[in-house]
Each structure stands twice: as structure tokens, then as C-alpha cells.
Scaffold this motif. Structure first.
Motif, PDB file in Angstrom:
ATOM      1  N   THR A 140       0.824  -1.212   0.000  1.00  9.85           N
ATOM      2  CA  THR A 140       0.000   0.000   0.000  1.00  9.85           C
ATOM      3  C   THR A 140       0.861   1.267   0.000  1.00  9.85           C
ATOM      4  OG1 THR A 140      -0.103  -0.029   2.429  1.00  9.85           O
ATOM      5  CG2 THR A 140      -1.901  -1.114   1.240  1.00  9.85           C
ATOM      6  N   GLY A 141       2.132   1.119   0.356  1.00  3.66           N
ATOM      7  CA  GLY A 141       3.028   2.268   0.365  1.00  3.66           C
ATOM      8  C   GLY A 141       2.882   3.148   1.591  1.00  3.66           C
ATOM      9  N   LEU A 142       2.155   2.660   2.605  1.00  4.20           N
ATOM     10  CA  LEU A 142       1.984   3.455   3.824  1.00  4.20           C
ATOM     11  C   LEU A 142       3.237   3.346   4.702  1.00  4.20           C
ATOM     12  CD1 LEU A 142      -0.138   5.174   5.495  1.00  4.20           C
ATOM     13  CD2 LEU A 142      -0.593   3.060   6.757  1.00  4.20           C
ATOM     14  N   ASP A 143       3.718   4.490   5.194  1.00  7.07           N
ATOM     15  CA  ASP A 143       4.850   4.510   6.119  1.00  7.07           C
ATOM     16  C   ASP A 143       4.404   3.858   7.436  1.00  7.07           C
ATOM     17  OD1 ASP A 143       6.709   5.379   8.176  1.00  7.07           O
ATOM     18  OD2 ASP A 143       7.391   6.920   6.783  1.00  7.07           O
ATOM     19  N   PRO A 144       5.206   2.903   7.977  1.00  9.90           N
ATOM     20  CA  PRO A 144       4.797   2.192   9.206  1.00  9.90           C
ATOM     21  C   PRO A 144       4.421   3.119  10.356  1.00  9.90           C
ATOM     22  CG  PRO A 144       6.982   1.435   8.457  1.00  9.90           C
ATOM     23  CD  PRO A 144       6.478   2.401   7.447  1.00  9.90           C
ATOM     24  N   LYS A 145       5.007   4.312  10.388  1.00  9.56           N
ATOM     25  CA  LYS A 145       4.720   5.190  11.535  1.00  9.56           C
ATOM     26  C   LYS A 145       3.279   5.692  11.542  1.00  9.56           C
ATOM     27  CE  LYS A 145       6.366   9.572   9.666  1.00  9.56           C
ATOM     28  NZ  LYS A 145       7.478  10.500   9.625  1.00  9.56           N
ATOM     29  N   TRP A 146       2.558   5.512  10.428  1.00 14.13           N
ATOM     30  CA  TRP A 146       1.149   5.935  10.368  1.00 14.13           C
ATOM     31  C   TRP A 146       0.185   4.783  10.583  1.00 14.13           C
ATOM     32  CZ3 TRP A 146       1.179  10.700  11.369  1.00 14.13           C
ATOM     33  CH2 TRP A 146       2.125  11.565  10.800  1.00 14.13           C
ATOM     34  N   LEU A 147       0.736   3.651  11.047  1.00 13.37           N
ATOM     35  CA  LEU A 147      -0.120   2.497  11.357  1.00 13.37           C
ATOM     36  C   LEU A 147      -0.005   2.172  12.842  1.00 13.37           C
ATOM     37  CD1 LEU A 147      -1.935   0.047  10.589  1.00 13.37           C
ATOM     38  CD2 LEU A 147       0.177  -1.228  10.137  1.00 13.37           C
ATOM     39  N   GLU A 148      -1.147   1.892  13.452  1.00 12.07           N
ATOM     40  CA  GLU A 148      -1.179   1.472  14.848  1.00 12.07           C
ATOM     41  C   GLU A 148      -2.049   0.226  14.969  1.00 12.07           C
ATOM     42  OE1 GLU A 148      -1.792   4.037  18.729  1.00 12.07           O
ATOM     43  OE2 GLU A 148      -3.747   3.642  17.839  1.00 12.07           O
ATOM     44  N   LEU A 149      -1.575  -0.745  15.728  1.00 12.37           N
ATOM     45  CA  LEU A 149      -2.383  -1.929  15.991  1.00 12.37           C
ATOM     46  C   LEU A 149      -2.990  -1.826  17.382  1.00 12.37           C
ATOM     47  CD1 LEU A 149      -0.087  -4.783  14.580  1.00 12.37           C
ATOM     48  CD2 LEU A 149      -1.742  -3.341  13.363  1.00 12.37           C
ATOM     49  N   GLU A 150      -4.299  -2.028  17.464  1.00  8.38           N
ATOM     50  CA  GLU A 150      -4.986  -2.029  18.767  1.00  8.38           C
ATOM     51  C   GLU A 150      -5.178  -3.461  19.227  1.00  8.38           C
ATOM     52  OE1 GLU A 150      -8.594   0.243  19.036  1.00  8.38           O
ATOM     53  OE2 GLU A 150      -7.650   2.066  18.245  1.00  8.38           O
ATOM     54  N   VAL A 151      -4.576  -3.787  20.348  1.00  5.72           N
ATOM     55  CA  VAL A 151      -4.732  -5.130  20.900  1.00  5.72           C
ATOM     56  C   VAL A 151      -5.421  -5.039  22.251  1.00  5.72           C
ATOM     57  CG1 VAL A 151      -2.737  -6.088  19.684  1.00  5.72           C
ATOM     58  CG2 VAL A 151      -2.402  -5.057  21.915  1.00  5.72           C
ATOM     59  N   THR A 152      -6.242  -6.044  22.570  1.00  4.62           N
ATOM     60  CA  THR A 152      -6.978  -6.008  23.834  1.00  4.62           C
ATOM     61  C   THR A 152      -6.189  -6.757  24.897  1.00  4.62           C
ATOM     62  OG1 THR A 152      -9.011  -5.918  22.590  1.00  4.62           O
ATOM     63  CG2 THR A 152      -9.222  -6.478  24.898  1.00  4.62           C
ATOM     64  N   GLU A 153      -6.057  -6.135  26.067  1.00  7.52           N
ATOM     65  CA  GLU A 153      -5.192  -6.710  27.102  1.00  7.52           C
ATOM     66  C   GLU A 153      -5.629  -8.095  27.562  1.00  7.52           C
ATOM     67  OE1 GLU A 153      -5.355  -4.814  30.837  1.00  7.52           O
ATOM     68  OE2 GLU A 153      -7.353  -4.042  30.559  1.00  7.52           O
ATOM     69  N   SER A 154      -6.927  -8.315  27.615  1.00  7.59           N
ATOM     70  CA  SER A 154      -7.423  -9.578  28.156  1.00  7.59           C
ATOM     71  C   SER A 154      -6.995 -10.787  27.314  1.00  7.59           C
ATOM     72  CB  SER A 154      -8.944  -9.541  28.235  1.00  7.59           C
ATOM     73  OG  SER A 154      -9.475  -9.334  26.958  1.00  7.59           O
ATOM     74  N   VAL A 155      -6.533 -10.542  26.104  1.00  8.48           N
ATOM     75  CA  VAL A 155      -6.234 -11.662  25.217  1.00  8.48           C
ATOM     76  C   VAL A 155      -4.866 -12.290  25.440  1.00  8.48           C
ATOM     77  CG1 VAL A 155      -7.718 -10.776  23.414  1.00  8.48           C
ATOM     78  CG2 VAL A 155      -5.302 -10.192  23.399  1.00  8.48           C
ATOM     79  N   PHE A 156      -4.023 -11.642  26.218  1.00 12.80           N
ATOM     80  CA  PHE A 156      -2.664 -12.152  26.328  1.00 12.80           C
ATOM     81  C   PHE A 156      -2.551 -13.263  27.347  1.00 12.80           C
ATOM     82  CE2 PHE A 156      -1.915  -7.604  25.164  1.00 12.80           C
ATOM     83  CZ  PHE A 156      -1.697  -7.876  23.830  1.00 12.80           C
ATOM     84  N   ALA A 157      -2.801 -14.498  26.909  1.00 11.87           N
ATOM     85  CA  ALA A 157      -2.646 -15.644  27.797  1.00 11.87           C
ATOM     86  C   ALA A 157      -1.153 -15.864  28.024  1.00 11.87           C
ATOM     87  CB  ALA A 157      -3.287 -16.873  27.184  1.00 11.87           C
ATOM     88  N   ASP A 158      -0.406 -15.803  26.948  1.00 16.80           N
ATOM     89  CA  ASP A 158       1.030 -15.980  27.032  1.00 16.80           C
ATOM     90  C   ASP A 158       1.710 -14.621  26.854  1.00 16.80           C
ATOM     91  OD1 ASP A 158       3.676 -16.580  26.815  1.00 16.80           O
ATOM     92  OD2 ASP A 158       3.422 -18.214  25.367  1.00 16.80           O
ATOM     93  N   LEU A 159       1.928 -13.984  27.983  1.00 15.37           N
ATOM     94  CA  LEU A 159       2.402 -12.605  27.973  1.00 15.37           C
ATOM     95  C   LEU A 159       3.783 -12.463  27.335  1.00 15.37           C
ATOM     96  CD1 LEU A 159       1.397  -9.874  28.887  1.00 15.37           C
ATOM     97  CD2 LEU A 159       2.489 -10.238  31.093  1.00 15.37           C
ATOM     98  N   GLU A 160       4.657 -13.416  27.629  1.00 13.95           N
ATOM     99  CA  GLU A 160       6.023 -13.330  27.106  1.00 13.95           C
ATOM    100  C   GLU A 160       6.046 -13.404  25.588  1.00 13.95           C
ATOM    101  OE1 GLU A 160       9.360 -15.869  28.508  1.00 13.95           O
ATOM    102  OE2 GLU A 160       8.498 -15.401  30.481  1.00 13.95           O
ATOM    103  N   ASN A 161       5.243 -14.351  25.086  1.00 16.22           N
ATOM    104  CA  ASN A 161       5.139 -14.536  23.651  1.00 16.22           C
ATOM    105  C   ASN A 161       4.549 -13.286  22.983  1.00 16.22           C
ATOM    106  OD1 ASN A 161       5.257 -16.000  21.224  1.00 16.22           O
ATOM    107  ND2 ASN A 161       3.098 -16.572  21.424  1.00 16.22           N
ATOM    108  N   ALA A 162       3.484 -12.757  23.572  1.00 12.54           N
ATOM    109  CA  ALA A 162       2.843 -11.556  23.032  1.00 12.54           C
ATOM    110  C   ALA A 162       3.833 -10.392  23.002  1.00 12.54           C
ATOM    111  CB  ALA A 162       1.621 -11.194  23.868  1.00 12.54           C
ATOM    112  N   ALA A 163       4.585 -10.257  24.091  1.00  9.59           N
ATOM    113  CA  ALA A 163       5.551  -9.158  24.185  1.00  9.59           C
ATOM    114  C   ALA A 163       6.600  -9.262  23.079  1.00  9.59           C
ATOM    115  CB  ALA A 163       6.220  -9.157  25.561  1.00  9.59           C
ATOM    116  N   ALA A 164       7.050 -10.496  22.823  1.00 12.48           N
ATOM    117  CA  ALA A 164       8.080 -10.700  21.799  1.00 12.48           C
ATOM    118  C   ALA A 164       7.552 -10.333  20.415  1.00 12.48           C
ATOM    119  CB  ALA A 164       8.552 -12.153  21.824  1.00 12.48           C
ATOM    120  N   ILE A 165       6.319 -10.749  20.122  1.00  7.43           N
ATOM    121  CA  ILE A 165       5.724 -10.453  18.813  1.00  7.43           C
ATOM    122  C   ILE A 165       5.512  -8.947  18.644  1.00  7.43           C
ATOM    123  CG2 ILE A 165       3.674 -10.764  17.368  1.00  7.43           C
ATOM    124  CD1 ILE A 165       3.384 -13.548  18.840  1.00  7.43           C
TER     125      ILE A 165
END
Ligand code: C2E
Ligand code: MG
Ligand code: MG
Ligand code: MG
Length: 285
Positions: A140-165
Motif C-alpha cells: 500500500t506504500g503506507l509509512d509504518p509510523k502511520w499504522l497502529e495496531l490495537e490489541v486487547t489486554e485480556s487476550v494475552f494468555a502468554d504474555l512473554e510470547n505476546a511481548a516478543a511479537i
């Protein structure tokens, strides 16, 4: 259907549950078709910096318009999409469409804003999610700095793995935001361990911030903590001027909600670029 009885003597299945599972099966079948037939579209909700009176971003929200069932709300079909894995193709479509639209607006000469996309844990756990994000940005040619991912806190069963990703994705320049913040049991632990740029204070605290001392205290605690950790804060579900005043007093300067605008089509959203007075009518400022 055999109505087995549990130990307590209550029927495990009752008419109500059968009905629900039928609806559920129907939705699942229709959702599969919807993915093939591209029955989805996006609405965009403005994110506002009310200290400056500027439009700073938009949240892309998926919409499903079924030919017979009509509009099916996300709270109804996203959980099914998550359980069935259909969230993978749907989520990818949303990501691509939001990036494409944001780049288009930049190319039209509007001042750049951040595109926020909701991402389910199923998507994050998918191997190669980073490559998928990079692929969409390249395409799409969008600069990464103009993209944000919204993640919900309750979903992180494996916190370490989530943090790494998340760290990997963030390393590429994409922003990370924690949605519905404050609703999980371990909110404060989460932001200590997760690489996060922004927290979105859950609308349940904003709803009664002007009437409820607990909500107000929680919001203020989040603001203090975020300030210490150098994390940005945005309030979601801002509906009244009263709520806005409380947020302002507490030092929260960003918000999203019906007070400014409901999620709207891309055509309507363009009006906000051209005329920011539409977002700040006199009653608000
Ligand atoms: P969310 O990410 O927390 O999005 C905010 C929801 O609150 C949206 O509902 C939005 O329309 C609504 N909202 C915004 N301002 C106000 C307000 O002032 N008052 C009230 N009462 N509501 C407000 P929506 O669009 O129905 O989406 C519901 C949820 O579905 C989202 O919650 C998100 O968790 C999920 N969702 C939506 N689109 C996507 C998507 O593309 N991917 C994924 N994985 N989830 C999505
Ligand atoms: Mg969201
Ligand atoms: Mg939310
Ligand atoms: Mg949510």
C-alpha cells in the motif's frame, strides 16, 4: 437432541441454548460466504487531540452487511470469526483496506493521521504476522509510523510470547495500543511488560467519570501511570462535554467518541479533513 442432566439436576441443554446454537451455526456458514464474497466494509472513527483541536487519527471498524440478515454488529460476528479462524482472512482484509485508505488520503494531500486497526490475539499468534504487516505496508506504500495496531489486554494468555511479537512489530516502526484498558485483571502488569505506545481507557470508565468517584480515580491512576511510563493515553467512548471536562482536568488530551463523531464512511470522513470545525462545534470548544 438428548437432554442429559448434569449432576445438579439442571438440563444441560434447554430451548434457549438450542436456538442460540442454531443462530450461531447460521452465522458461521454465512460468515464463510461473506469472506469469499467480500461483504465487508470499513467505517472510520476520528481520534481527536482536544488540547489542540486537531484530528490525529482514525480507528478502522469492520462492518458486515449481509444481503438478508442486514447489518450484523462486530460484537456478534468477531467472536465467531475468532473461534473459527476466519478472523485471519477478515483481519488481513481490514488491515490492507485501512492502510490503503490512509495512504490514499495522504496522497490526496490531507495532513497525515494514524490509522488504527484492531487485531485479535489469533492474528498475533499466527506465524508470520510481522511479514504480513510488512507485506501490506509495502503493497500500500503506507509509512509504518502511520499504522497502529490495537490489541486487547485480556487476550494475552502468554504474555512473554505476546511481548516478543509486539516488540518485533514495533521494531518495524508500527505503533501498538492497548484497547479497553483497565478492564482486565492485570492491566498494570501488562503495560509494565508489554511494549506499548498508547493505552485506550475503556469506555466503561469514561461513561460515568463525571458521576462516579471510583471511575474518576481509576482514570486518574491510569493517567499518572502512563505519564510515568511515557505512554500516551486516549479516552474511548467520550459522549458528553461533561466527561470531556473531567478528562481535560485530569490531563488527558486525546479522545474518541460520539461527542466528536460516530464511526463514518470514508466519504464522510473526508469532510473532517477539509473542515475540522465539524468535529469541534461551538458547544464543544
Ligand atoms: P473497540 O475496538 O473497543 O471499538 C470501539 C467500539 O465503541 C466501536 O463499536 C465503536 O463504534 C463504539 N463507540 C465509539 N465511540 C462510542 C461512544 O461514544 N459511545 C458508544 N456507546 N460507543 C462508541 P463497534 O464498531 O461495534 O465495534 C465493537 C468491537 O468489535 C470493537 O471494540 C472491537 O473489539 C471489535 N472490532 C471492530 N472492528 C474490528 C476489526 O476489524 N477486527 C477485530 N479483530 N475486531 C474488531
Ligand atoms: Mg479498538
Ligand atoms: Mg475499546
Ligand atoms: Mg475491544
Amino acid at each position: 437432541v438428548v437432554k442429559e442432566r448434569g449432576r445438579s439436576g439442571y438440563a444441560l441443554f434447554d430451548a434457549d441454548m438450542e436456538e442460540k446454537s442454531l443462530e450461531r451455526i447460521l452465522l458461521e456458514v454465512e460468515l464463510r460466504k461473506a469472506v469469499e464474497r467480500e461483504q465487508f466494509y470499513l467505517d472510520y472513527q476520528p481520534k481527536i487531540d482536544f488540547s489542540k483541536g486537531t484530528l490525529v487519527g482514525m480507528e478502522a471498524l469492520v462492518r458486515w452487511n449481509h444481503p438478508d440478515l442486514g447489518r450484523v454488529p462486530p460484537n456478534k460476528f468477531i467472536p465467531i470469526a475468532e473461534e473459527t479462524g476466519l478472523i485471519i482472512p477478515i483481519g488481513e482484509w481490514v488491515l490492507r483496506e485501512a492502510c490503503k485508505q490512509n495512504k490514499k488520503w495522504q496522497d490526496m494531500g490531507y495532513s497525515p493521521i494514524t490509522a488504527s486497526v484492531n487485531v485479535s490475539v489469533r492474528q498475533l499468534e499466527q506465524s508470520g504476522i510481522l511479514n504480513k504487516v510488512i507485506e501490506v505496508l509495502n503493497e500500500t506504500g503506507l509509512d509504518p509510523k502511520w499504522l497502529e495496531l490495537e490489541v486487547t489486554e485480556s487476550v494475552f494468555a502468554d504474555l512473554e510470547n505476546a511481548a516478543a511479537i509486539l516488540e518485533e512489530i514495533r521494531g518495524f516502526g508500527v505503533k501498538i495500543s492497548v484497547d479497553d484498558f483497565g478492564t482486565g485483571y492485570n492491566s498494570f502488569t501488562y503495560i509494565k511488560h508489554l511494549p506499548v505506545d498508547t493505552v485506550k481507557i475503556d469506555s466503561s470508565f469514561i461513561r460515568d467519570i463525571h458521576q462516579n468517584v471510583e471511575s474518576k480515580a481509576i482514570v486518574n491512576a491510569i493517567l499518572t501511570l502512563a505519564d510515568t511510563l511515557n505512554i500516551s493515553v486516549i479516552a474511548e467512548g467520550v459522549e458528553s462535554k461533561e466527561q470531556l471536562e473531567h478528562l481535560n482536568k485530569g490531563g488527558c488530551i486525546q479522545g474518541q467518541g460520539y461527542l466528536f463523531s460516530k464511526p463514518v464512511s470514508n466519504e464522510l470522513f473526508e469532510k473532517y479533513f477539509r473542515d475540522s470545525n465539524l468535529l469541534f462545534p461551538e458547544e464543544i470548544v
